[in-house]
Design an enzyme around this catalytic site. Structure first.
Site, PDB file in Angstrom:
ATOM      1  N   LYS A 192      -1.396  -6.400  -9.706  1.00  0.00           N
ATOM      2  CA  LYS A 192      -1.777  -6.849  -8.067  1.00  0.00           C
ATOM      3  C   LYS A 192      -1.925  -5.864  -7.357  1.00  0.00           C
ATOM      4  CE  LYS A 192      -2.918  -8.448  -4.372  1.00  0.00           C
ATOM      5  NZ  LYS A 192      -3.259  -7.250  -3.676  1.00  0.00           N
ATOM      6  N   GLU A 211       8.786  -4.259  13.091  1.00  0.00           N
ATOM      7  CA  GLU A 211       8.971  -3.059  12.387  1.00  0.00           C
ATOM      8  C   GLU A 211       7.928  -2.512  12.210  1.00  0.00           C
ATOM      9  OE1 GLU A 211       7.356  -4.081   7.707  1.00  0.00           O
ATOM     10  OE2 GLU A 211       8.710  -2.366   7.524  1.00  0.00           O
ATOM     11  N   CYS A 247       9.808   1.526   3.385  1.00  0.00           N
ATOM     12  CA  CYS A 247       9.957   0.619   3.248  1.00  0.00           C
ATOM     13  C   CYS A 247      12.071   1.068   3.690  1.00  0.00           C
ATOM     14  CB  CYS A 247      10.366  -0.673   2.399  1.00  0.00           C
ATOM     15  SG  CYS A 247      11.132   0.751   0.888  1.00  0.00           S
ATOM     16  N   GLU A 258      -5.606  -3.369  -2.338  1.00  0.00           N
ATOM     17  CA  GLU A 258      -6.526  -3.361  -1.927  1.00  0.00           C
ATOM     18  C   GLU A 258      -7.161  -2.141  -0.840  1.00  0.00           C
ATOM     19  OE1 GLU A 258      -5.111  -5.685  -0.340  1.00  0.00           O
ATOM     20  OE2 GLU A 258      -5.847  -7.305   1.103  1.00  0.00           O
ATOM     21  N   PHE A 301       0.342  -0.962   0.288  1.00  0.00           N
ATOM     22  CA  PHE A 301      -0.041  -0.108  -0.137  1.00  0.00           C
ATOM     23  C   PHE A 301       0.834   1.630   0.091  1.00  0.00           C
ATOM     24  CE2 PHE A 301       1.137  -0.326   4.728  1.00  0.00           C
ATOM     25  CZ  PHE A 301       1.668   1.496   4.852  1.00  0.00           C
TER      26      PHE A 301
HETATM   27  P1  NAD Z   1       1.236  -6.632   2.867  1.00  0.00           P
HETATM   28  O1  NAD Z   1       2.965  -7.707   2.942  1.00  0.00           O
HETATM   29  O2  NAD Z   1       0.211  -7.169   4.268  1.00  0.00           O
HETATM   30  O3  NAD Z   1       0.851  -6.550   1.495  1.00  0.00           O
HETATM   31  C1  NAD Z   1       1.432  -6.685   0.697  1.00  0.00           C
HETATM   32  C2  NAD Z   1       0.804  -6.970  -0.316  1.00  0.00           C
HETATM   33  O4  NAD Z   1       0.744  -8.905  -0.363  1.00  0.00           O
HETATM   34  C3  NAD Z   1      -0.599  -6.821  -0.811  1.00  0.00           C
HETATM   35  O5  NAD Z   1      -0.916  -6.542  -2.167  1.00  0.00           O
HETATM   36  C4  NAD Z   1      -1.557  -7.506  -0.379  1.00  0.00           C
HETATM   37  O6  NAD Z   1      -2.570  -7.854  -0.395  1.00  0.00           O
HETATM   38  C5  NAD Z   1      -0.607  -9.144  -0.282  1.00  0.00           C
HETATM   39  N1  NAD Z   1      -0.513  -9.871   0.757  1.00  0.00           N
HETATM   40  C6  NAD Z   1      -1.163  -9.356   1.855  1.00  0.00           C
HETATM   41  N2  NAD Z   1      -1.604 -10.643   2.614  1.00  0.00           N
HETATM   42  C7  NAD Z   1      -1.216 -11.218   2.448  1.00  0.00           C
HETATM   43  C8  NAD Z   1      -1.582 -12.841   2.390  1.00  0.00           C
HETATM   44  N3  NAD Z   1      -1.654 -13.163   3.435  1.00  0.00           N
HETATM   45  N4  NAD Z   1      -1.783 -13.855   1.553  1.00  0.00           N
HETATM   46  C9  NAD Z   1      -1.324 -13.794   0.231  1.00  0.00           C
HETATM   47  N5  NAD Z   1      -1.040 -12.282   0.296  1.00  0.00           N
HETATM   48  C10 NAD Z   1      -0.580 -10.977   0.728  1.00  0.00           C
HETATM   49  O7  NAD Z   1       2.402  -5.561   2.920  1.00  0.00           O
HETATM   50  P2  NAD Z   1       1.289  -3.433   3.106  1.00  0.00           P
HETATM   51  O8  NAD Z   1       0.696  -3.685   4.195  1.00  0.00           O
HETATM   52  O9  NAD Z   1       0.429  -3.923   1.498  1.00  0.00           O
HETATM   53  O10 NAD Z   1       3.221  -2.873   2.874  1.00  0.00           O
HETATM   54  C11 NAD Z   1       3.832  -2.628   3.977  1.00  0.00           C
HETATM   55  C12 NAD Z   1       4.942  -3.778   4.148  1.00  0.00           C
HETATM   56  O11 NAD Z   1       5.973  -3.578   2.350  1.00  0.00           O
HETATM   57  C13 NAD Z   1       5.878  -3.227   5.070  1.00  0.00           C
HETATM   58  O12 NAD Z   1       6.654  -4.494   5.967  1.00  0.00           O
HETATM   59  C14 NAD Z   1       6.942  -2.401   4.128  1.00  0.00           C
HETATM   60  O13 NAD Z   1       8.981  -2.271   4.960  1.00  0.00           O
HETATM   61  C15 NAD Z   1       7.257  -3.443   2.820  1.00  0.00           C
HETATM   62  N6  NAD Z   1       7.831  -2.780   2.306  1.00  0.00           N
HETATM   63  C16 NAD Z   1       9.023  -3.881   1.569  1.00  0.00           C
HETATM   64  C17 NAD Z   1       9.434  -2.549   0.864  1.00  0.00           C
HETATM   65  C18 NAD Z   1      10.992  -2.695   0.410  1.00  0.00           C
HETATM   66  O14 NAD Z   1      11.172  -2.775  -0.934  1.00  0.00           O
HETATM   67  N7  NAD Z   1      11.757  -3.762   0.166  1.00  0.00           N
HETATM   68  C19 NAD Z   1       9.096  -1.258  -0.308  1.00  0.00           C
HETATM   69  C20 NAD Z   1       8.176  -1.007   0.468  1.00  0.00           C
HETATM   70  C21 NAD Z   1       7.666  -1.909   1.560  1.00  0.00           C
END
Ligand code: NAD
Length: 498
Positions: A173, A382, A281, A176, A149
């Site tokens: 994808k 985190e 991140c 959401e 997000f």
């Molecule tokens: P998230 O892991 O909750 O979601 C990421 C994606 O995975 C979304 O599209 C979501 O719909 C999907 N998803 C969520 N739960 C799932 C499941 N159980 N099974 C399958 N798919 C699932 O992350 P978020 O809250 O949207 O974003 C924040 C996180 O992203 C933080 O941990 C941040 O550090 C990380 N991030 C990392 C980087 C990087 O470059 N390393 C960059 C941006 C964000």
């Protein structure tokens, strides 16, 4: 109530989705739309469209592909304000930061405009008598991006411009929580002349993700999100033979040495900790103050954090907006409380912040915790919110050891005026992206972005040269064009002479 659909084969589509999720405006706390959540059949429809589109797009000339990339670049550039508005209304970050996010995504598009140059292969003349060898790279097929997000435009743009320039077709994808910007990006690709089916958006949650991971027609998956999901994506997609890069979460440390310009360092620490409400991140979430720097750093960041202007991202006077959801707000507030109970000193407390006129918004004010230790939950988790933890270390080597003991390895920075200390730091830390007096060292698009350890599963970073490598596979051709057949040349052993 507005409904956000999917984008499949060149048009908005409801497909067969029956489930939806609410999309909020984090500044007001009100639901402003609902987004369709794809079922497996919807993902299959999109993958099928992408598979059919691959037949022609993979054969498009480099010039044709570059032309579409250049047109897309112009359209994104002309729509920065519109994209930024969509980001601010669904994510909450301030408009100037949202526009900056689009700009960083645009830089990847500009990198991908150079695809004719980037895909040049190698050629060796006369590797043996009358034999030449050359290599070139081909696209993989249908590739997918699953994104978080916190950068609804930039993170997908780390992926799709490069993948599409390489001749692949793409299935996005998005998160959401803030899906609207991806639908506008899809329209811009179409207006740029990209054939239908080359770029598709499927909105959804775990059901959609699992359908992508299990699809036999998806060749590669790029993921960015939290570490537990990144680990899961890597394992499940690898099990079905896909190429995977899965970028995870982070805990980025900034070391402050006593010889640093402390005013400069504290200004940058505060911006890096509280920009985008800490939902980056590459945000700095832990400052490691070395020796005599300790109290001076805490005093300076405390004063500066208390002065950050917090409010709606739509108001140009604000420096920091709300966090993304009420659940995120509650989690962050809970972690600050646990830090306090476990012995940290709260020098600025954002828990009680109420923004006038936005009383139902998901706001947490900038928060500074001093005397944080590595066993506290506030350090181990985190937080992904506007919280800066300050830890103390006696020497630069102790500080480097502390950074290396953390399971994450995304980004880190040092503030110092010593070249020797900076060099020890850059060589000693087990982290992918390193800043020297630069707190958020995000590489430019022509380098690759990625962390180490629990911040990345898979072995390729995104965009830049590693992105090109991830989205293509190599062929090496060894060729000769004999005019007459010499029987003696066909030997039954490997050559022993050249
Ligand atoms: P998230 O892991 O909750 O979601 C990421 C994606 O995975 C979304 O599209 C979501 O719909 C999907 N998803 C969520 N739960 C799932 C499941 N159980 N099974 C399958 N798919 C699932 O992350 P978020 O809250 O949207 O974003 C924040 C996180 O992203 C933080 O941990 C941040 O550090 C990380 N991030 C990392 C980087 C990087 O470059 N390393 C960059 C941006 C964000």
């Amino acid at each position: 109530m507005k409904t956000i659909e999917h984008w499949i084969d060149g048009k908005a589509s409801a497909a067969s989705s029956t489930r939806t999720a609410p999309v909020f405006n984090p500044a007001t706390g009100a639901q402003q739309a609902e987004v369709l959540l794809a079922a497996k059949s919807d993902v299959d429809t999109a993958v099928d469209a992408a598979r059919r589109a691959f037949e022609n797009w993979s054969q498009a000339s480099l010039s044709q592909r570059a032309k579409v990339l250049f047109a897309f670049r112009e359209l994104v550039n002309a729509n920065v304000d519109q994209l930024a508005g969509l980001i601010t209304d669904e994510h909450g970050k301030v408009l100037s930061d949202a526009a900056g996010e689009v700009q960083r995504g645009l830089e990847v598009v500009e990198f991908a405009c150079g695809i004719p140059h980037l895909l040049k292969g190698d050629y060796s003349d006369q590797v043996s008598t009358n034999i030449d060898t050359f290599s070139f790279r081909e696209p993989l097929g249908v590739v997918a991006g699953i994104t978080p997000f916190n950068f609804p435009v930039m993170v997908p743009m780390w992926m799709h411009p490069v993948a599409i320039a390489c001749g692949n077709t793409f299935l996005l994808k998005p998160s959401e929580r803030d899906p609207s910007a991806s639908m506008l990006v899809a329209e811009l690709w179409q207006r740029a002349g990209l054939p239908d089916g080359v770029f598709n958006v499927v909105n959804g949650d775990k059901d959609a993700v699992d359908a992508i991971l299990d699809s036999p027609d998806v060749a590669a998956v790029s993921f960015v999100g939290s570490t537990p999901i990144a680990r899961y994506i890597h394992q499940r997609a690898s099990a079905t033979g896909k190429r995977v890069q899965a970028l995870g979460g982070a805990k980025n440390h900034a070391i402050v040495l006593p010889d640093a310009d402390l005013d400069f360092a504290s200004d940058h620490l505060v911006a890096a900790a509280f920009g985008s409400a800490g939902e980056r991140c590459m945000a700095i979430s832990a400052a490691v103050a070395v020796g005599a720097a300790g109290d001076a750093v805490v005093d300076a960041v405390t004063a500066k954090a208390a002065a950050v202007k917090v409010g709606s991202g739509r108001d140009a006077g604000n420096e920091m907006g709300p966090v993304v959801t009420q659940a995120a707000r509650e989690r962050i507030v809970g972690l600050i409380g646990s830090g306090e109970r476990q012995g940290a000193r709260v020098t600025v407390d954002g828990r009680g912040l109420v923004v006038s006129g936005f009383e139902d918004g998901f706001f947490v004010g900038p928060t500074v915790l001093d005397q944080v230790t590595t066993d506290m939950d506030v350090y181990r988790e985190e937080i992904f919110g506007p919280v800066l933890s300050v830890l103390r270390a006696d020497t630069v080597d102790d500080a480097i050891a502390l950074v290396n003991a953390n399971p994450y390895g995304n980004g880190t920075a040092i503030f110092t005026s010593s070249g020797d200390a900076a060099r020890r730091f850059q060589r000693g830390v087990k982290v992918g992206m390193i800043g020297i007096n630069v707190p958020v060292p995000v590489p430019m698009a022509y380098y690759s972005f990625g962390g180490w350890k629990d911040s990345l599963f898979g072995d390729k970073h995104v965009h830049g040269p590693e992105g090109i490598s991830f989205y293509t596979r190599a062929k090496v051709v060894t060729a000769r064009w004999p005019e007459r057949h010499h029987a003696a040349e066909a030997s039954y052993h490997f050559p022993t002479a050249t």
